[in-house]
Design a protein around this motif. Structure first.
Motif, short mmCIF file in Angstrom:
data_model
loop_
_atom_site.label_atom_id
_atom_site.label_comp_id
_atom_site.label_asym_id
_atom_site.label_seq_id
_atom_site.Cartn_x
_atom_site.Cartn_y
_atom_site.Cartn_z
N SER A 161 0.84 -1.19 0.00
CA SER A 161 0.00 0.00 0.00
C SER A 161 0.88 1.23 0.00
O SER A 161 1.90 1.28 0.68
CB SER A 161 -0.91 0.01 1.24
OG SER A 161 -1.57 1.26 1.37
N GLU A 405 -8.09 0.78 -1.42
CA GLU A 405 -7.90 0.12 -2.70
C GLU A 405 -8.27 -1.35 -2.56
O GLU A 405 -7.75 -2.05 -1.70
CB GLU A 405 -6.45 0.26 -3.15
CG GLU A 405 -6.18 -0.28 -4.55
CD GLU A 405 -4.76 0.06 -4.99
OE1 GLU A 405 -4.57 0.29 -6.19
OE2 GLU A 405 -3.85 0.10 -4.15
N GLY A 406 -9.22 -1.83 -3.40
CA GLY A 406 -9.54 -3.24 -3.42
C GLY A 406 -10.47 -3.72 -2.32
O GLY A 406 -10.63 -4.91 -2.12
N LEU A 417 -17.39 3.67 -4.29
CA LEU A 417 -16.04 3.48 -3.80
C LEU A 417 -16.14 2.96 -2.37
O LEU A 417 -17.21 2.97 -1.77
CB LEU A 417 -15.24 4.79 -3.84
CG LEU A 417 -14.99 5.38 -5.24
CD1 LEU A 417 -14.29 6.73 -5.11
CD2 LEU A 417 -14.16 4.43 -6.09
N ARG A 437 -8.86 9.40 -4.81
CA ARG A 437 -7.83 8.38 -4.90
C ARG A 437 -7.71 7.62 -3.58
O ARG A 437 -8.00 8.17 -2.52
CB ARG A 437 -6.48 9.06 -5.21
CG ARG A 437 -6.52 9.97 -6.43
CD ARG A 437 -5.37 10.97 -6.39
NE ARG A 437 -5.38 11.79 -5.18
CZ ARG A 437 -4.45 12.70 -4.88
NH1 ARG A 437 -3.44 12.91 -5.72
NH2 ARG A 437 -4.53 13.39 -3.76
N PRO A 438 -7.27 6.37 -3.63
CA PRO A 438 -6.96 5.67 -2.38
C PRO A 438 -6.00 6.51 -1.54
O PRO A 438 -5.02 7.05 -2.05
CB PRO A 438 -6.31 4.37 -2.85
CG PRO A 438 -6.94 4.11 -4.18
CD PRO A 438 -7.08 5.48 -4.81
N TRP A 472 -0.11 7.50 -3.58
CA TRP A 472 -0.73 6.42 -4.37
C TRP A 472 -0.66 6.76 -5.86
O TRP A 472 -0.32 5.91 -6.69
CB TRP A 472 -2.17 6.22 -3.94
CG TRP A 472 -2.88 5.17 -4.73
CD1 TRP A 472 -2.96 3.85 -4.46
CD2 TRP A 472 -3.62 5.37 -5.95
NE1 TRP A 472 -3.68 3.19 -5.43
CE2 TRP A 472 -4.09 4.10 -6.35
CE3 TRP A 472 -3.92 6.48 -6.74
CZ2 TRP A 472 -4.85 3.93 -7.52
CZ3 TRP A 472 -4.67 6.31 -7.90
CH2 TRP A 472 -5.13 5.03 -8.27
N GLN A 473 -0.98 8.02 -6.21
CA GLN A 473 -0.96 8.43 -7.61
C GLN A 473 0.44 8.35 -8.19
O GLN A 473 0.64 7.86 -9.31
CB GLN A 473 -1.51 9.85 -7.73
CG GLN A 473 -1.61 10.35 -9.17
CD GLN A 473 -2.30 11.71 -9.24
OE1 GLN A 473 -3.02 12.12 -8.32
NE2 GLN A 473 -2.08 12.42 -10.33
N ASN A 476 1.41 4.70 -8.87
CA ASN A 476 0.74 4.15 -10.06
C ASN A 476 1.31 4.71 -11.35
O ASN A 476 1.46 4.00 -12.33
CB ASN A 476 -0.77 4.40 -9.98
CG ASN A 476 -1.47 3.35 -9.14
OD1 ASN A 476 -0.88 2.79 -8.22
ND2 ASN A 476 -2.72 3.08 -9.44
N THR A 492 -3.00 -8.82 -3.67
CA THR A 492 -3.45 -8.19 -2.44
C THR A 492 -3.10 -9.06 -1.25
O THR A 492 -3.96 -9.59 -0.58
CB THR A 492 -4.96 -7.94 -2.49
OG1 THR A 492 -5.62 -9.19 -2.77
CG2 THR A 492 -5.32 -6.94 -3.55
#
Length: 510
Positions: A161, A405-406, A417, A437-438, A472-473, A476, A492
């Motif tokens: 994460s 996320e997930g 979300l 975003r996460p 996070w962004q 990615n 995960t």
């Protein structure tokens, strides 16, 4: 630093980087160890295999658990399925680590001679060297250290994460619960120095992490190894002084060591979340004594009462074992009574299973399977009813939810979300028009409650973009820019978000 000689095994004869896959079983400590194993392998030049590779990687690592009864069968079954693939692929390697490796040692290569490396819980840092040695010498390498060689958090890491992280504060356990084999495999408790822990947290926050989970087999016993009985509460308060750290959690404590100073620190430190996982195991004093648990029902319920008084909105979860040897119907009724009184938000319930090497495995009064199953179903039904009732109390509340996320498997279909409330409850919310975003935080009003999640079906009232979302962004975007030949799937295996109802805290909960 990794020397060039350390990296030799990561590249094959034609210069193609070799891939790896890690399969993780068991508790949060294993998940944390797997992040370290990933970091070690990538530091040595390997790359993560694509998600869903299912044994097609060049290196497959099993990080095992020894707590559950079928752990052995699961491991050898998976190893058996890989044997034909390995026979067809010269150069493929298989490694087995974790608690089952620490316990079974040479037995693993005897039963599965196609395994290349067996390593223990105390020497995960040796994996790249052992893989290379097995490749060069063309024979299995079994290396089990009897004591910790390096604290896991000092090793390289590949966190799953960008916005949340595990921070290990201790390893090992000094308890002697009769159902648990973990102390024999993880060793006596060994604590990290507070300054090292806080330095790691500050470094993580500088990278964009906004939520950390303090991790230990018996996390609130922290300090016994360094001679300070209030070390854990002091550590919680110190976390509260770290700028940019928004959420602090910890798992798993033990009722024996859960003192009033810890409750006060939780209540008075704003970034320590109103959530507690407190393993019960049984509500019967007779069974608790047989388990060698050092508290009784009255003491346990007293802790719950103090926590609720100090932190009224706290969500409390637990672990319960059904069918421990000698458990009578009256004993089981005491467990049901404790559950009714404690009003847990959720419970991880287990049917007792024998573990060779534990005192409980040879105790008289083993409970028939049919009786255990019937009691288990009654307990699950009661807890389901309580979980739903407790979740219904959340309807109408306005909560800050950290986007995850997930967490929501149906989010795409429902245009929602998902994320976690401060008290750890899972919240599904309507997807806002603006980008979220996460790691970002949204403010929502709860409109519906189910036993294991909450819904916020109205509009999101506020979106707060965070440094965690930025992290996070950035991660990615960096991954998207990688060359096509490098495989970077993200299985995960464990962002340190709270566990879903179907999961189990495992050995760390004991």
């Amino acid at each position: 630093m990794t020397s060039s000689s350390d990296r030799v095994g990561a590249v094959d004869e034609v210069g193609v980087t070799r891939s790896y896959e890690i399969r993780t079983y068991g508790c949060q400590m294993n998940v944390h160890d797997s992040e370290r194993l990933s970091g070690l392998l990538e530091d040595a030049g390997y790359v993560r295999a694509a998600e869903g590779s299912d044994g097609d990687a060049d290196i497959v690592v099993f990080n095992t658990c020894a707590v559950r009864e079928n752990a052995d069968n699961k491991l050898y079954g998976n190893l058996g399925r890989l044997a034909p693939k390995k026979a067809q692929r010269p150069g493929m390697q298989i490694a087995v680590g974790g608690c089952l490796a620490q316990k079974d040692r040479e037995t693993i290569v005897t039963r599965a001679p196609w395994v290349d490396v067996v390593f223990g819980t105390h020497n995960i840092g040796k994996l790249p060297v052992l893989l290379e040695r097995a490749r060069v010498q063309e024979e299995a390498q079994v290396e089990i250290a009897e004591s910790l060689e390096a604290f896991p958090s000092t090793l390289p890491t590949r966190r799953e994460s960008a916005y949340a992280a595990w921070v290990s504060i201790s390893v090992g356990c000094n308890n002697t619960c009769t159902f648990c084999i973990v102390p024999a495999l993880r060793g006596k408790e060994k604590d990290r120095r507070p300054g090292d822990i806080l330095a790691e947290i500050e470094a993580l926050v500088a990278e964009g992490v906004s939520e950390i989970t303090l991790l230990g087999q018996n996390v609130n016993a922290y300090g016994s190894d360094i001679g300070d009985r209030e070390a854990f509460s002091k550590l919680l308060r110190a976390c509260g002084r770290i700028e940019g750290l928004e959420r602090v959690r910890f798992t798993s404590p033990h009722p024996r060591d859960f003192t009033d100073d810890v409750i006060a620190a939780m209540a008075e430190t704003p970034n320590v979340m109103p959530q507690l996982h407190m393993p019960l195991q049984s509500g019967s004093d007779t069974v608790l004594k047989a388990m060698r648990r050092s508290y009784r029902q009255e003491r346990f319920l007293g802790i719950i009462s103090k926590v609720r008084e100090a932190i009224p909105h706290a969500a409390i979860s637990t672990d319960i074992i059904v069918g421990f040897p000698g458990e009578t119907e009256e004993d089981f009724e005491q467990t049901l009574h404790t559950v009714r009184e404690a009003r847990f938000a959720n419970a991880f319930t287990f049917q007792y299973s024998k573990r060779p090497g534990t005192p409980a495995a040879t105790m008289d009064g083993q409970v028939p399977k049919a009786v255990v199953q019937a009691r288990y179903e009654r307990l699950v039904a009661l807890q389901e009813e309580i979980s739903w009732a407790e979740n219904k109390k959340q309807v109408g509340r306005t909560l800050e939810v950290m986007v995850a996320e997930g967490e929501g498997r149906k989010d795409d279909a429902t245009r929602r979300l998902s994320g976690r409330a401060p008290d750890n409850r899972l919240v599904h919310f309507t997807k806002p028009d603006q980008e979220v975003r996460p790691g970002d935080v949204v403010t929502v009003e709860i409109t519906y409650a189910a036993p294991h999640h909450l819904l916020a079906e109205g509009e999101v009232s506020a979106v707060r973009r965070t440094r965690a979302g930025d992290a996070w962004q950035k991660r990615n975007e960096t991954q998207a820019a990688k060359p096509a030949g490098v495989m970077l799937g993200l299985p995960t295996i464990g962002a340190p978000a709270p566990l879903p109802a179907a999961a189990a805290p495992g050995c760390a909960a004991h």
